[in-house]
Design an enzyme around this catalytic site. Structure first.
Site, short mmCIF file in Angstrom:
data_model
loop_
_atom_site.label_atom_id
_atom_site.label_comp_id
_atom_site.label_asym_id
_atom_site.label_seq_id
_atom_site.Cartn_x
_atom_site.Cartn_y
_atom_site.Cartn_z
N HIS A 271 11.21 -7.97 -26.74
CA HIS A 271 9.85 -7.57 -26.34
C HIS A 271 8.83 -7.93 -27.41
O HIS A 271 7.65 -8.10 -27.10
CB HIS A 271 9.80 -6.07 -26.03
CG HIS A 271 9.94 -5.20 -27.26
ND1 HIS A 271 11.16 -4.85 -27.80
CD2 HIS A 271 9.02 -4.64 -28.08
CE1 HIS A 271 10.99 -4.11 -28.88
NE2 HIS A 271 9.69 -3.97 -29.07
N HIS B 193 2.49 2.09 -37.18
CA HIS B 193 3.46 2.79 -36.31
C HIS B 193 4.84 2.83 -36.94
O HIS B 193 5.14 2.02 -37.83
CB HIS B 193 3.54 2.17 -34.90
CG HIS B 193 4.19 0.81 -34.80
ND1 HIS B 193 3.82 -0.28 -35.54
CD2 HIS B 193 5.20 0.36 -34.01
CE1 HIS B 193 4.55 -1.33 -35.21
NE2 HIS B 193 5.42 -0.97 -34.29
O1 LIG Z 1 13.32 -0.71 -29.75
C1 LIG Z 1 12.78 -0.88 -30.83
O2 LIG Z 1 13.39 -1.41 -31.75
C2 LIG Z 1 11.34 -0.47 -31.11
C3 LIG Z 1 10.46 -0.43 -29.90
C4 LIG Z 1 8.99 -0.24 -30.24
C5 LIG Z 1 8.32 0.97 -29.95
C6 LIG Z 1 6.97 1.14 -30.25
C7 LIG Z 1 6.23 0.12 -30.84
C8 LIG Z 1 6.86 -1.09 -31.14
O3 LIG Z 1 6.19 -2.13 -31.75
C9 LIG Z 1 8.23 -1.28 -30.80
O4 LIG Z 1 8.78 -2.48 -31.07
FE LIG Z 2 7.61 -3.78 -32.31
#
Ligand SMILES: O=C(O)CCc1cccc(O)c1O
Ligand SMILES: [Fe+2]
Length: 312
Positions: free
Chosen positions: A115, A179
């Site tokens: 993602h 974050h």
């Molecule tokens: O599954 C993961 O390793 C983290 C997922 C994830 C959650 C919030 C903000 C992000 O940028 C992100 O990548």
């Molecule tokens: Fe991320």
């Protein structure tokens, strides 16, 4: 040559753990406007600077930078799976140019991306294959990291390549801002987690679902006293966006990795993709930039920002 840039936060919790409908609509509107701009620009090539979150890259061989000549999306969270359309020869030319610039970069002829690469690509283009795209992965999640000045140099080398291309190019950066989602650290990890971080490629559907559930659960308490994760830092995010918009990129060389982790969260380092993107644009000449959006969104575990820029 004509170059435009968009840097956006990503968050796989969009659609899985949403804030109020008013905020969802604000972001939907910003993304729709950005996508319409991309459509109108009609890029002949997209460069996407992206992080990976232990989906394609693991500690069995963790590269600081990777350029892909072919890549498949693993389809984590709600992202599309399948191949990206990468112009192989241009990617190889770019790899050679980077190496010739005294910078080391790993080359993958079959990269798995997550993602961190595909969410923004989908949001900006509607698919993984609409435009030719070259992914450049910058390690932003798996410490130790090289210094920020190195990322800036990588971006500059890419920009010098793009300046010679005579194409409409869209540069994307994806991730950040402040974050800290619950991504495990190798240091001190129990065996099972260490094994995943070292060689956890192609997890079972059950393991993927468990990871998603963990992230959603973290989103439900993020920013409350119950959460053990470093909270969002809107002030830090605003200062970083101002620095980019005011073209003060030289100050990035002073960024201290540990200080950023403490002040804004460990995953804030996904801004390395924004640094590379802006350095690439700046290497092609003067630019103008504007802030399209910012809001600290706990439900999404994201200091959520969108910036656009183009050659002045
Ligand atoms: O599954 C993961 O390793 C983290 C997922 C994830 C959650 C919030 C903000 C992000 O940028 C992100 O990548
Ligand atoms: Fe991320």
């Amino acid at each position: 040559m004509s170059i435009k840039l968009k840097c956006l936060s990503h968050t796989p919790l969009r659609g899985l753990n949403d804030p109020g409908a008013d905020v969802v609509k604000e972001v939907d509107d910003v993304l729709a406007r950005s996508r319409a701009e991309v459509e109108a620009f009609d890029p002949e090539l997209i460069i996407v600077f992206a992080p990976d979150h232990y989906n394609g890259l693991f500690y069995d061989l963790m590269p600081p930078f990777v350029i892909a000549t072919a890549a498949d999306s693993v389809g984590d969270y709600q992202t599309m799976s399948g191949p990206l359309s990468i112009p192989r020869d241009t990617a190889l030319d770019l790899a050679r140019h980077i190496l010739d610039s005294d910078l080391d970069i790993a080359i993958s002829h079959r990269l798995q991306v997550d993602h961190g690469c595909t969410q923004t690509l989908e949001e900006m283009t509607g698919s993984l294959t609409r435009y030719p795209v070259i992914p450049i992965i910058i390690n932003s999640v798996a410490p130790p990291f090289g210094p920020y000045r190195r990322v800036r140099k990588l971006g500059e080398a890419v920009g010098r390549f793009l300046a010679k291309l005579d194409k409409r190019v869209l540069i994307l950066g994806t991730g950040g801002l402040s974050h800290e989602p619950p991504v495990p650290l190798l240091n001190g990890a129990p065996d099972e987690i260490a094994n995943f971080l070292i060689a956890g490629r192609n997890p079972t559907p059950e393991a993927r679902a468990a990871r998603q559930a963990r992230t959603i659960a973290a989103g439900k308490i993020y920013g409350t006293p119950e959460s053990a994760q470093t909270p969002l830092n809107a002030e830090w995010d605003q200062a970083f966006m101002d620095l980019l918009i005011e073209r003060r990129l030289d100050e990035i060389d002073d960024f201290k990795i540990d200080e950023i982790s403490k002040a804004a969260g460990r995953s804030t380092h996904e801004i390395r993709t924004w640094v590379a993107a802006f350095a690439a644009l700046a290497a092609t000449g003067p630019y103008s930039a504007r802030k399209d959006y910012y809001r600290a969104i706990n439900e999404w575990i994201a200091g959520y920002g969108v910036i656009s820029a183009e050659q002045a």
